[in-house]
Design an enzyme around this catalytic site. Sequence first.
Site, PDB file in Angstrom:
ATOM      1  N   GLU A  84       0.927  -1.099  -0.041  1.00 53.23           N
ATOM      2  CA  GLU A  84       0.038  -0.004  -0.121  1.00 53.23           C
ATOM      3  C   GLU A  84       0.809   1.103  -0.104  1.00 53.23           C
ATOM      4  OE1 GLU A  84      -3.921  -1.929   2.041  1.00 53.23           O
ATOM      5  OE2 GLU A  84      -2.542  -0.483   3.436  1.00 53.23           O
ATOM      6  N   CYS A  97       3.803   8.293   1.397  1.00 47.29           N
ATOM      7  CA  CYS A  97       4.238   7.337   2.121  1.00 47.29           C
ATOM      8  C   CYS A  97       4.130   5.918   1.467  1.00 47.29           C
ATOM      9  CB  CYS A  97       3.341   7.350   3.106  1.00 47.29           C
ATOM     10  SG  CYS A  97       3.794   6.106   4.581  1.00 47.29           S
ATOM     11  N   CYS A 104       5.700  -7.127   7.421  1.00 46.92           N
ATOM     12  CA  CYS A 104       6.808  -6.543   8.011  1.00 46.92           C
ATOM     13  C   CYS A 104       7.244  -7.679   9.406  1.00 46.92           C
ATOM     14  CB  CYS A 104       6.614  -5.614   8.709  1.00 46.92           C
ATOM     15  SG  CYS A 104       7.956  -4.970   9.732  1.00 46.92           S
ATOM     16  N   CYS A 108       6.157  -5.008  15.587  1.00 41.74           N
ATOM     17  CA  CYS A 108       5.651  -4.072  16.959  1.00 41.74           C
ATOM     18  C   CYS A 108       4.431  -4.083  17.247  1.00 41.74           C
ATOM     19  CB  CYS A 108       6.162  -2.614  16.470  1.00 41.74           C
ATOM     20  SG  CYS A 108       7.781  -2.307  15.633  1.00 41.74           S
ATOM     21  N   CYS A 111       1.508  -1.979  15.856  1.00 43.08           N
ATOM     22  CA  CYS A 111       1.269  -1.731  14.502  1.00 43.08           C
ATOM     23  C   CYS A 111       0.748  -2.733  13.873  1.00 43.08           C
ATOM     24  CB  CYS A 111       2.801  -1.680  13.918  1.00 43.08           C
ATOM     25  SG  CYS A 111       3.092  -1.551  12.112  1.00 43.08           S
ATOM     26  N   GLY A 154       6.549  -2.353   6.205  1.00 40.77           N
ATOM     27  CA  GLY A 154       7.870  -2.768   6.057  1.00 40.77           C
ATOM     28  C   GLY A 154       8.973  -2.232   6.877  1.00 40.77           C
ATOM     29  N   GLU A 155       9.971  -2.784   7.138  1.00 40.60           N
ATOM     30  CA  GLU A 155      11.270  -2.167   7.717  1.00 40.60           C
ATOM     31  C   GLU A 155      12.153  -1.948   6.601  1.00 40.60           C
ATOM     32  OE1 GLU A 155      12.450  -0.728  10.418  1.00 40.60           O
ATOM     33  OE2 GLU A 155      14.403  -0.949   9.173  1.00 40.60           O
ATOM     34  N   SER A 186      12.774   5.474   7.488  1.00 39.10           N
ATOM     35  CA  SER A 186      12.307   5.276   8.941  1.00 39.10           C
ATOM     36  C   SER A 186      12.741   3.858   9.325  1.00 39.10           C
ATOM     37  CB  SER A 186      10.505   5.737   8.958  1.00 39.10           C
ATOM     38  OG  SER A 186      10.273   5.589  10.333  1.00 39.10           O
ATOM     39  N   SER A 209      12.177   5.184  14.911  1.00 36.96           N
ATOM     40  CA  SER A 209      11.207   4.927  15.713  1.00 36.96           C
ATOM     41  C   SER A 209      11.615   4.528  16.975  1.00 36.96           C
ATOM     42  CB  SER A 209      10.157   4.017  15.362  1.00 36.96           C
ATOM     43  OG  SER A 209       9.920   4.277  13.789  1.00 36.96           O
ATOM     44  N   LEU A 210      11.564   5.282  18.308  1.00 41.06           N
ATOM     45  CA  LEU A 210      12.178   4.937  19.504  1.00 41.06           C
ATOM     46  C   LEU A 210      10.891   4.665  20.449  1.00 41.06           C
ATOM     47  CD1 LEU A 210      14.772   5.065  21.090  1.00 41.06           C
ATOM     48  CD2 LEU A 210      14.236   7.326  21.923  1.00 41.06           C
ATOM     49  N   HIS A 211      10.129   5.377  20.519  1.00 38.76           N
ATOM     50  CA  HIS A 211       8.927   5.083  21.062  1.00 38.76           C
ATOM     51  C   HIS A 211       8.912   4.777  22.690  1.00 38.76           C
ATOM     52  CE1 HIS A 211       7.397   5.211  17.127  1.00 38.76           C
ATOM     53  NE2 HIS A 211       7.155   4.042  16.968  1.00 38.76           N
ATOM     54  N   ASN A 288      -2.662   5.741  16.189  1.00 38.92           N
ATOM     55  CA  ASN A 288      -4.116   5.452  15.378  1.00 38.92           C
ATOM     56  C   ASN A 288      -4.488   3.852  15.868  1.00 38.92           C
ATOM     57  OD1 ASN A 288      -4.393   7.599  13.722  1.00 38.92           O
ATOM     58  ND2 ASN A 288      -2.433   6.936  12.897  1.00 38.92           N
ATOM     59  N   CYS A 330      -0.592   6.225   9.657  1.00 37.70           N
ATOM     60  CA  CYS A 330       0.555   5.595  10.162  1.00 37.70           C
ATOM     61  C   CYS A 330       0.110   4.481  10.615  1.00 37.70           C
ATOM     62  CB  CYS A 330       1.279   6.650  11.174  1.00 37.70           C
ATOM     63  SG  CYS A 330       1.770   7.956  10.710  1.00 37.70           S
TER      64      CYS A 330
HETATM   65  N1  SAH Z   1       9.462  -0.096  10.087  1.00 38.53           N
HETATM   66  C1  SAH Z   1       9.686   1.464   9.936  1.00 38.53           C
HETATM   67  C2  SAH Z   1       8.827   2.131   8.980  1.00 38.53           C
HETATM   68  C3  SAH Z   1       7.468   1.559   8.926  1.00 38.53           C
HETATM   69  S1  SAH Z   1       6.417   2.169  10.323  1.00 38.53           S
HETATM   70  C4  SAH Z   1       9.668   2.042  11.253  1.00 38.53           C
HETATM   71  O1  SAH Z   1       9.437   1.201  12.419  1.00 38.53           O
HETATM   72  O2  SAH Z   1      10.120   3.200  11.581  1.00 38.53           O
HETATM   73  C5  SAH Z   1       6.340   3.905  10.325  1.00 38.53           C
HETATM   74  C6  SAH Z   1       5.920   4.847  11.588  1.00 38.53           C
HETATM   75  O3  SAH Z   1       4.825   4.620  11.852  1.00 38.53           O
HETATM   76  C7  SAH Z   1       6.773   4.505  12.678  1.00 38.53           C
HETATM   77  O4  SAH Z   1       7.188   5.335  13.579  1.00 38.53           O
HETATM   78  C8  SAH Z   1       5.874   3.411  13.301  1.00 38.53           C
HETATM   79  O5  SAH Z   1       6.338   3.324  14.776  1.00 38.53           O
HETATM   80  C9  SAH Z   1       4.712   4.233  13.240  1.00 38.53           C
HETATM   81  N2  SAH Z   1       3.453   3.486  13.533  1.00 38.53           N
HETATM   82  C10 SAH Z   1       3.068   2.168  13.336  1.00 38.53           C
HETATM   83  N3  SAH Z   1       1.870   1.996  13.808  1.00 38.53           N
HETATM   84  C11 SAH Z   1       1.390   3.311  13.917  1.00 38.53           C
HETATM   85  C12 SAH Z   1      -0.061   3.426  14.282  1.00 38.53           C
HETATM   86  N4  SAH Z   1      -0.933   2.397  14.484  1.00 38.53           N
HETATM   87  N5  SAH Z   1      -0.199   4.746  14.756  1.00 38.53           N
HETATM   88  C13 SAH Z   1       0.784   5.739  14.432  1.00 38.53           C
HETATM   89  N6  SAH Z   1       1.924   5.427  14.186  1.00 38.53           N
HETATM   90  C14 SAH Z   1       2.168   4.137  13.974  1.00 38.53           C
END
Ligand code: SAH
Length: 353
Positions: A84, A97, A104, A108, A111, A154-155, A186, A209-211, A288, A330
């Site tokens: 997508e 995007c 993936c 996570c 996600c 994907g990563e 990313s 993406s640290l989180h 989201n 996202c």
């Molecule tokens: N694998 C990569 C790129 C894809 S995800 C990464 O992890 O960065 C792109 C971004 O969207 C990342 O920061 C991810 O943590 C974030 N993301 C994933 N699920 C999400 C959600 N449900 N709501 C908002 N951001 C989300």
Amino acid sequence: MDLDAALAVLAEEGAPNYRADQIRQAISRDFITAWDEASTLPKALRTALEERAPVRELVLEEQQYSQDGTVKARFSTHDGFPAEAVLMRHGDRHAVCLSSQSGCALKCTFCATGTMGLGRSLTKGEIYEQLLWAARTARDRNARIRNVVMMGMGEPLQNLDNVLGFCRLANDPDGFGLGARSIAISTAGWLPGIEALIAEPMQVKLAVSLHAPDDVLRTELMPVNKRYPIAELMGMLERYREETRRRVYVEYLLLDQVNDRVEQADRLADLLYKHLPGGHHVNLIWYNPTGSGLNASAPERVERFQAVLDKRRIPYTLRRSKGSDIDAACGQLAVKGAAAAARAAKRAEREPA
Ligand code: SAH
């Protein structure tokens, strides 16, 4: 669409050099959808190109339009893997995007794509074709693509060769001509990929993406942290910063009562001062919901988190997602039920390439 493959066909056919420019023009400026539309090329060459380097490797399965101007495209590869891409409008600027993989592997917990597992990595042509779709769609609104973010499925750093191959196609001044600084990759923190980017001359942006500011929580949210814990990740980012002098964008998803406490904001600030002084920018991301059981932070918690970053003088942007009404925001990218992905993976197993 793999422009390099098309250029190889030219060489095989012994076509004169100026054909290369015509091909670049047709694909990356006129955005043709089939070689037959490239009227500057002789018929025999168009046929050879269509056979050996088709403009459309991906099938456009569906497009969805959001109220806010966001458009999502669902594609499938020739072997049935879904992917997508999302076109976003910010005023008169358009960004896209893109997906680097179908599904993936990193899983996570917050996600949606992670629930699919990995189908397969996309080729550089399949990634480039998503950009061409976005450029066509933007052209219909008299707009151009200004920014590309590799934040779809994907990563990207687990598919680095194809992602960099794509960046070169997009960046080619005689082709699509998008500045490298307009492309952001990313990563969830795949260290070998970050290390490879240190040596990469193209000035693409890096977002991480640290989180979470501590290993216990980060491992819970992002299993990749077990393999590459925060100290190692930050160490690699320090090296990245020292050797490239580029800023690191740090993504931080705000999850209600999970990672949005004041102490956690302080620990985040500590980490950034310690490892990336003067070289960071935080993107706070609105979550989201995806059915993961996690929720977006309550507005007052977001404000409190921001207040800490303000006090600590951490530069940040709060990002609200677009396109959530069509599951295009996202982390929402995942084919519903993921049945198509599972079918494609089964098929690939039966018929190894
Ligand atoms: N694998 C990569 C790129 C894809 S995800 C990464 O992890 O960065 C792109 C971004 O969207 C990342 O920061 C991810 O943590 C974030 N993301 C994933 N699920 C999400 C959600 N449900 N709501 C908002 N951001 C989300």
